[in-house]
Design an enzyme around this catalytic site. Structure first.
Site, PDB file in Angstrom:
ATOM      1  N   GLY A 246       0.829  -1.203   0.000  1.00  0.00           N
ATOM      2  CA  GLY A 246       0.000   0.000   0.000  1.00  0.00           C
ATOM      3  C   GLY A 246       0.856   1.243   0.000  1.00  0.00           C
ATOM      4  N   SER A 247       0.295   2.318   0.530  1.00  0.00           N
ATOM      5  CA  SER A 247       0.995   3.599   0.492  1.00  0.00           C
ATOM      6  C   SER A 247       2.164   3.622   1.475  1.00  0.00           C
ATOM      7  CB  SER A 247       0.010   4.709   0.853  1.00  0.00           C
ATOM      8  OG  SER A 247      -0.510   4.453   2.143  1.00  0.00           O
ATOM      9  N   ARG A 249       2.646   5.926   3.552  1.00  0.00           N
ATOM     10  CA  ARG A 249       2.084   6.349   4.844  1.00  0.00           C
ATOM     11  C   ARG A 249       1.668   5.116   5.661  1.00  0.00           C
ATOM     12  NH1 ARG A 249      -2.509   6.058   6.624  1.00  0.00           N
ATOM     13  NH2 ARG A 249      -3.380   5.447   4.622  1.00  0.00           N
ATOM     14  N   GLY A 251       2.725   2.003   5.219  1.00  0.00           N
ATOM     15  CA  GLY A 251       3.894   1.165   5.500  1.00  0.00           C
ATOM     16  C   GLY A 251       4.707   1.688   6.674  1.00  0.00           C
ATOM     17  N   GLU A 268       5.743  -3.425   0.637  1.00  0.00           N
ATOM     18  CA  GLU A 268       5.661  -3.140  -0.809  1.00  0.00           C
ATOM     19  C   GLU A 268       4.865  -1.849  -0.952  1.00  0.00           C
ATOM     20  OE1 GLU A 268       7.062  -4.826  -3.188  1.00  0.00           O
ATOM     21  OE2 GLU A 268       7.492  -6.786  -2.338  1.00  0.00           O
ATOM     22  N   CYS A 302       1.468   0.547  -8.778  1.00  0.00           N
ATOM     23  CA  CYS A 302       2.657   1.009  -8.048  1.00  0.00           C
ATOM     24  C   CYS A 302       3.798   1.240  -9.023  1.00  0.00           C
ATOM     25  CB  CYS A 302       3.044  -0.006  -6.981  1.00  0.00           C
ATOM     26  SG  CYS A 302       3.196  -1.673  -7.631  1.00  0.00           S
TER      27      CYS A 302
HETATM   28  P1  NAD Z   1      -3.452   2.346   1.311  1.00  0.00           P
HETATM   29  O1  NAD Z   1      -2.138   2.526   1.974  1.00  0.00           O
HETATM   30  O2  NAD Z   1      -4.477   3.397   1.487  1.00  0.00           O
HETATM   31  O3  NAD Z   1      -4.135   0.980   1.822  1.00  0.00           O
HETATM   32  C1  NAD Z   1      -3.474  -0.249   1.665  1.00  0.00           C
HETATM   33  C2  NAD Z   1      -3.931  -1.212   2.729  1.00  0.00           C
HETATM   34  O4  NAD Z   1      -3.434  -0.776   3.996  1.00  0.00           O
HETATM   35  C3  NAD Z   1      -5.448  -1.296   2.897  1.00  0.00           C
HETATM   36  O5  NAD Z   1      -5.816  -2.631   3.112  1.00  0.00           O
HETATM   37  C4  NAD Z   1      -5.708  -0.466   4.133  1.00  0.00           C
HETATM   38  O6  NAD Z   1      -6.873  -0.798   4.821  1.00  0.00           O
HETATM   39  C5  NAD Z   1      -4.479  -0.796   4.957  1.00  0.00           C
HETATM   40  N1  NAD Z   1      -4.160   0.149   6.019  1.00  0.00           N
HETATM   41  C6  NAD Z   1      -4.256   1.495   6.001  1.00  0.00           C
HETATM   42  N2  NAD Z   1      -3.850   2.014   7.189  1.00  0.00           N
HETATM   43  C7  NAD Z   1      -3.485   0.972   7.966  1.00  0.00           C
HETATM   44  C8  NAD Z   1      -2.986   0.865   9.287  1.00  0.00           C
HETATM   45  N3  NAD Z   1      -2.804   1.931  10.065  1.00  0.00           N
HETATM   46  N4  NAD Z   1      -2.711  -0.365   9.769  1.00  0.00           N
HETATM   47  C9  NAD Z   1      -2.883  -1.468   9.004  1.00  0.00           C
HETATM   48  N5  NAD Z   1      -3.373  -1.416   7.741  1.00  0.00           N
HETATM   49  C10 NAD Z   1      -3.669  -0.210   7.227  1.00  0.00           C
HETATM   50  O7  NAD Z   1      -3.150   2.086  -0.248  1.00  0.00           O
HETATM   51  P2  NAD Z   1      -4.171   1.968  -1.458  1.00  0.00           P
HETATM   52  O8  NAD Z   1      -4.727   3.299  -1.775  1.00  0.00           O
HETATM   53  O9  NAD Z   1      -5.106   0.831  -1.255  1.00  0.00           O
HETATM   54  O10 NAD Z   1      -3.179   1.512  -2.642  1.00  0.00           O
HETATM   55  C11 NAD Z   1      -2.367   2.377  -3.357  1.00  0.00           C
HETATM   56  C12 NAD Z   1      -0.960   2.398  -2.828  1.00  0.00           C
HETATM   57  O11 NAD Z   1      -0.416   1.075  -2.787  1.00  0.00           O
HETATM   58  C13 NAD Z   1      -0.014   3.179  -3.729  1.00  0.00           C
HETATM   59  O12 NAD Z   1       0.858   3.921  -2.928  1.00  0.00           O
HETATM   60  C14 NAD Z   1       0.724   2.088  -4.484  1.00  0.00           C
HETATM   61  O13 NAD Z   1       1.973   2.488  -5.002  1.00  0.00           O
HETATM   62  C15 NAD Z   1       0.859   1.050  -3.425  1.00  0.00           C
HETATM   63  N6  NAD Z   1       1.098  -0.271  -3.994  1.00  0.00           N
HETATM   64  C16 NAD Z   1       2.353  -0.784  -3.918  1.00  0.00           C
HETATM   65  C17 NAD Z   1       2.636  -2.012  -4.497  1.00  0.00           C
HETATM   66  C18 NAD Z   1       4.024  -2.587  -4.455  1.00  0.00           C
HETATM   67  O14 NAD Z   1       4.154  -3.769  -4.721  1.00  0.00           O
HETATM   68  N7  NAD Z   1       5.055  -1.825  -4.148  1.00  0.00           N
HETATM   69  C19 NAD Z   1       1.623  -2.728  -5.135  1.00  0.00           C
HETATM   70  C20 NAD Z   1       0.340  -2.184  -5.181  1.00  0.00           C
HETATM   71  C21 NAD Z   1       0.090  -0.946  -4.609  1.00  0.00           C
END
Ligand code: NAD
Length: 515
Positions: A246-247, A249, A251, A268, A302
């Protein structure tokens, strides 16, 4: 004529075991009495269905079920575990079209990409099945006579999977297929923006496990948002590894919480991927790669191409090629075979898109094309935008950030050293590409002083990785590696063992102790 969302959903839901109201927790049995997520399709805004979330008590039950399932699963010989994953791959093949279409309905990806994502799941199941016979360690020369030293890889435990909306099924498969052959159970917290695909995947896995006589809680599920359920998972001592996609932030937060309890993370996170076009580049190829990289998945990968660094001698030609290409991008219903770009995921994504364009404008950026929110009956959900190219400078704060939308920043350079410095001068380090027909430039890009990213390609774009290689990135992308190569090791516990088969007790480093 494109299929309507309603009709497509009505066709595929029964085949995927989905209903209008679904339970979103799987702990060997289906639970979920927390507030329901109402999932609307970004395609037309219509309600697809509801998925209930995990209460804290239900989270606990799912984690306990996964832990219990792990204790039995780790005793199953790895190739037998591989057989279960092979069958999961077969079930995915049988449901590829339906699941791919559900990905489209839930995320707005075009059909080819929805099905392509399921293909990635199938590919990783194949890879993991083969891997199940190759979870080997080494035998290492020892300095002590009559001794043998070796490394073994044991199952680790319950692996937590936190996934993002943009690859709602592939990321689960990347993690769970490998974790399963490694002898782990998984506890999946999918994105709250894509709960239906998650329920459909776990239902498939459940069926396969039951057919194989295996506890299906090895593939457990806890739907809910990050604050409520994600935080419980990150803090859970029963989960030795949290693989979070995910983002940056998210991570940063998950990384801190897991590190505090000495757990491991596999992160990731976001990318800010650049593509360098040199004076010797095949511009036709470069244009096609940039188009797919920047516009594909509506810029919501991503690995999407966010920055193009073009040599000043070919800037005009490349820009013309890109503008021609952008003009031909058909934007609309992703269920329609002719569509190349569907909607963004939600209103917040559209706001991020327009805010980033405003910010770039304030810096002095010149918009070459796009940047508009589209209106009209075909765009009734309000989530469609025109992909945008902006002439920009790398140091602008907006360019330094990942905006998860189809915005491409175009910049020129004079020397390759300058291009490499620009390419590496962002906080993220996921994917990168160079287009060149000059061997020296290609090798310089791949050398230690070249790209600092986890993925570095020559004459192909930044997005669209194969599962055979290890996938992931450096710096704020988090450092994790998933998928192929030796990424399986992250899901196992390494043990170094020495066996003494002599009648003596020689100590290492020649130390003598007593007689
Ligand atoms: P996001 O960070 O908003 O959410 C991702 C996941 O994290 C969701 O399941 C969310 O519920 C969870 N989450 C959020 N806050 C949390 C916390 N405090 N504790 C535990 N879990 C929490 O991201 P998004 O908008 O769903 O996806 C887009 C982002 O993901 C982009 O930044 C993209 O680059 C990244 N991404 C990276 C990869 C990679 O392999 N590097 C792959 C896909 C997406």
């Amino acid at each position: 004529m494109a299929l309507t969302v309603k009709k497509a959903a009505a066709e595929i839901f029964p085949r995927l075991g989905l209903k209008v109201h679904n339970r979103g927790v799987f702990a060997g049995e289906w639970l979920g009495s927390g507030p329901a997520i109402e999932k609307h399709s970004p395609i037309d805004g219509s309600l697809l269905g509801e998925v209930t979330t995990a209460t804290p008590g239900e989270y606990d039950r799912a984690a306990a079920a996964a832990q219990r399932a792990f204790l039995a699963w780790r005793e199953v010989p790895a190739p037998k575990r591989g057989e279960v994953v092979r069958r999961l791959g077969l079930a995915l093949r049988a449901h590829q079209k339906d699941l791919g279409r559900l990905v489209t309905l839930e995320t707005g990806k075009i059909l080819a990409e929805g099905e392509g994502e399921v293909q990635e799941m199938i590919d990783i199941c194949d890879l993991a099945t083969g891997q199940s016979r190759q979870l080997f360690g080494r035998t290492i020369a020892t300095e002590r006579p009559g001794h043998r030293m070796m490394e073994q890889w044991h199952p680790l435990g319950v692996v937590g999977i936190i996934s993002a909306f943009n690859f709602p099924v592939a990321v689960w498969a990347w993690n769970s297929a490998l974790a399963a052959v490694c002898g782990d159970a998984t506890l999946w917290k999918p994105s709250e923006k894509t709960p239906l695909t998650a329920v459909a995947c776990v239902k498939l896995a459940e069926r396969v496990c039951r057919e194989c006589g295996v506890d299906p809680a090895i593939f457990s599920l806890v739907c809910g948002d990050g604050a409520a359920v994600g935080e419980l998972l990150a803090a859970d001592h029963r989960v030795p590894l949290v693989s979070a996609t995910g983002s940056t932030r998210m991570g940063r937060r998950v990384g801190e919480v897991v590190a505090k309890r000495f757990g491991r993370t596999l992160l990731e996170l976001g990318g800010n991927n650049a593509l360098i076009v040199t004076h010797s580049a095949d511009l036709k190829l470069a244009v096609r790669a940039i188009l797919f990289g920047a516009v594909g998945t509506a810029g919501q990968r991503c690995t999407s191409t966010r920055r193009v660094l073009v040599h000043e001698s070919v800037t005009l030609k490349l820009t013309k090629g890109l503008l021609d290409g952008y003009r031909q991008v058909s934007i609309g219903n992703p269920l329609d075979a002719g569509t190349l770009m569907g909607p963004l995921i939600d209103v917040a994504a559209v706001e991020n898109f327009t805010n980033a364009i405003d910010a770039a404008r304030k810096h002095g950026g010149r918009i070459l094309t796009g940047g508009k929110r589209l209106t009209g009956p075909a765009y009734a959900s309000g989530l469609y935008v025109s992909p945008c190219i902006i002439e920009a400078e790398n140091y602008w704060s907006i360019v330094q950030h990942e905006t998860f939308a189809p915005i491409l920043y175009l910049m020129t350079y004079r020397t390759l050293d300058e291009a490499l410095a620009l390419q590496n001068s962002v906080p993220q380090g996921l994917s990168s590409s160079i287009f060149t027909t000059d061997l020296r430039e290609a090798e310089a890009f791949l050398a230690a002083r070249g790209s600092d990213c986890g993925l570095a390609n020559v004459n192909l774009g930044t997005s669209g990785a194969e599962i055979g290689g290890a996938f992931g990135g450096e710096k704020e992308t988090g450092g994790g590696r998933e998928s192929g190569s030796d990424a399986w090791k992250a899901y196992m516990r390494r043990q170094t063992s020495v066996v003494n088969f002599s009648k003596d007790l020689p100590l290492a480093q020649g130390i003598t102790f007593g007689s």
